[in-house]
Write an enzyme that holds these catalytic residues in place. Structure first.
Site, PDB file in Angstrom:
ATOM      1  CG  PHE A 104      37.194  44.235  34.034  1.00 45.10           C
ATOM      2  CD1 PHE A 104      37.380  44.294  35.400  1.00 45.10           C
ATOM      3  CD2 PHE A 104      36.092  44.867  33.491  1.00 45.10           C
ATOM      4  CE1 PHE A 104      36.487  44.978  36.218  1.00 45.10           C
ATOM      5  CE2 PHE A 104      35.189  45.543  34.301  1.00 45.10           C
ATOM      6  CZ  PHE A 104      35.385  45.597  35.672  1.00 45.10           C
ATOM      7  CG  ASP A 175      41.940  47.088  28.992  1.00 45.26           C
ATOM      8  OD1 ASP A 175      42.410  47.989  29.707  1.00 45.26           O
ATOM      9  OD2 ASP A 175      40.727  46.823  28.943  1.00 45.26           O
ATOM     10  CE1 TYR A 200      37.414  53.234  36.460  1.00 43.63           C
ATOM     11  CE2 TYR A 200      36.722  54.455  34.515  1.00 43.63           C
ATOM     12  CZ  TYR A 200      36.835  53.265  35.198  1.00 43.63           C
ATOM     13  OH  TYR A 200      36.370  52.113  34.629  1.00 43.63           O
ATOM     14  CE  LYS A 201      39.646  50.296  36.629  1.00 43.61           C
ATOM     15  NZ  LYS A 201      39.559  49.261  35.593  1.00 43.61           N
ATOM     16  NE  ARG A 348      40.118  44.766  43.188  1.00 43.06           N
ATOM     17  CZ  ARG A 348      39.810  45.466  42.087  1.00 43.06           C
ATOM     18  NH1 ARG A 348      40.359  45.146  40.920  1.00 43.06           N
ATOM     19  NH2 ARG A 348      38.964  46.475  42.150  1.00 43.06           N
TER      20      ARG A 348
END
Ligand SMILES: *Cc1c(COP(=O)(O)O)cnc(C)c1O
Length: 389
Positions: A104, A175, A200-201, A348
């Protein structure tokens, strides 16, 4: 356990998890019973000062970490910076940070900033993901790897990468942004050095929920806190002019005052995880993903799977390439099927078994195939690009 708007099929829990039903009453109780009633006393009476540690331990239990090795706070970008800076300090003669070009971008940007700040000849290498393993050499100070690729969901073999990194004396920053709450992971078993992630995912902590950082217990005595804020000090309330890191404790990775309101929401989300077995989540995610892929391939012409076909090589989202992916996703969202789009042409879909079932998948594919068959995506209103895709 989640309050999802009626009729919505939410396939984006890999980006922002939905709101736990308990969240409104929890935040209200925080406002009234804690902030209003206790005011500044709350730092003691409501444990605000140690909440970063208490929540850290609860997240630690979702990734095989023992208590006292994980804290929450700040954002993932900041935690990446902290972890990589600490890793570099452990190999002062080495000058290479190895990542990959599927990471990312913010992870890479933070490292770029760190390299510029240090101004000591560091380089960041970003080979193709499949070449990372062979590029782990004794030049590498830090291997910074995101386990699951945010676009195509390709999954690294962290155990193998960590073992190879350690065999050449490199430090690993893992990560877990797309791993925590989606995959059974184990920082102790893999002997990882540093792990970071956001909440938050898949953990459903709410927009901007605090990040976390794990440090292996063997490093807690020596790990260098590059961002040396007062919450990492040995005696924060001595107000010494000089910084002395808290000896031997994960508190060294704390920085400063955090949002206790955000901690409250995360706490509520973590209550749900108390009763969840991540092996169950994983097997259900694979079942749902396999069904989704087979249905899309049978009914949705023009979409090409770009996620690995082998479920063991994937994380918990599925990605398809489609030339008009942006417009198609806008059309889906307009009909209540929420996924997202990543440039240049990737659609996605997050597969999150805590709130998605086979029926949802079937309905979502029906909507998608209608949009494609009737070229609904081609309507002018679906061509406007929003700020966030
Ligand atoms: C989501 C994500 C981020 C986001 O970082 P923030 O600081 O929370 O904005 C960073 N890295 C990875 C790998 C991610 O998936």
């Amino acid at each position: 356990m989640f309050d999802i708007p009626e009729g919505m099929i939410y396939l984006n829990g890999n980006s922002l998890g939905p709101m736990p039903k308990e969240a409104p009453s929890a935040i209200n109780a925080f406002l009234i019973d804690e902030w209003r009633t206790e005011l500044v006393k709350g730092w003691n009476t409501k444990n605000w000062f140690i909440k970063s540690n208490l929540l850290g331990d609860r997240i630690g239990s979702l990734m095989g970490a023992i208590n006292g090795t994980t804290v929450v706070g700040d954002t993932l970008s900041i935690k990446v910076f902290q972890a990589v800076a600490a890793g570099l300090a452990m190999a002062p003669k080495r000058r290479v940070i190895l990542s990959d070009n599927g990471n990312f971008p913010t992870d890479l940007y933070m490292v770029e900033g760190l390299i510029n700040l240090r101004n000591a000849g560091y380089t960041l290498r970003t080979p193709n993901p499949e070449d990372v393993y062979s590029q782990i050499t004794d030049e590498v100070a830090v291997l910074m790897i995101t386990e699951v690729d945010y676009r195509n969901s390709r999954k690294h073999d962290m155990k193998a990468l960590i073992a190879k990194a350690h065999s050449v004396g490199a430090t690993v920053v893992w990560d877990m942004a797309h791993s925590i709450g989606a995959l059974p992971i184990d920082v102790t078993d893999t002997n990882t050095d540093f792990a970071v992630g956001c909440t938050y995912k898949y953990l459903n902590g709410g927009p901007g929920a605090p990040a976390f950082i794990y440090v292996a217990p063997r490093l807690l005595d020596t790990v260098e806190p590059a961002l040396s804020g007062w919450f990492a000090h040995e005696a924060p309330f001595a107000f010494d002019l000089g910084f002395r890191p808290m000896p031997g404790k994960i508190d060294r990775m704390r920085i400063g005052t955090q949002s206790i309101a955000a901690f409250t929401l995360l706490e509520t989300a973590l209550d749900i995880w108390d009763d969840v077995n991540l092996y169950d989540v994983r097997s259900k995610s694979i079942e749902l993903s396999e069904f989704f892929i087979s249905q899309v391939e049978a009914k949705c012409q023009g979409l090409t799977l770009i996620s690995p076909r082998d479920p063991n090589q994937r994380g918990s989202h599925v990605a398809f390439q489609f030339e008009n992916g942006y417009e198609c996703m806008q059309a889906l969202i307009a009909q209540g099927v929420i996924g997202d789009f990543r440039a240049p042409d990737v659609m996605r879909f997050g597969i999150t078994p805590l709130f998605i079932n086979l029926d949802d998948i079937e309905k979502a594919v029906t909507v998608l195939s209608n949009i494609l068959n009737d070229k609904i995506w081609n309507k002018p209103e679906f061509h406007n690009r929003s700020l966030v895709t």
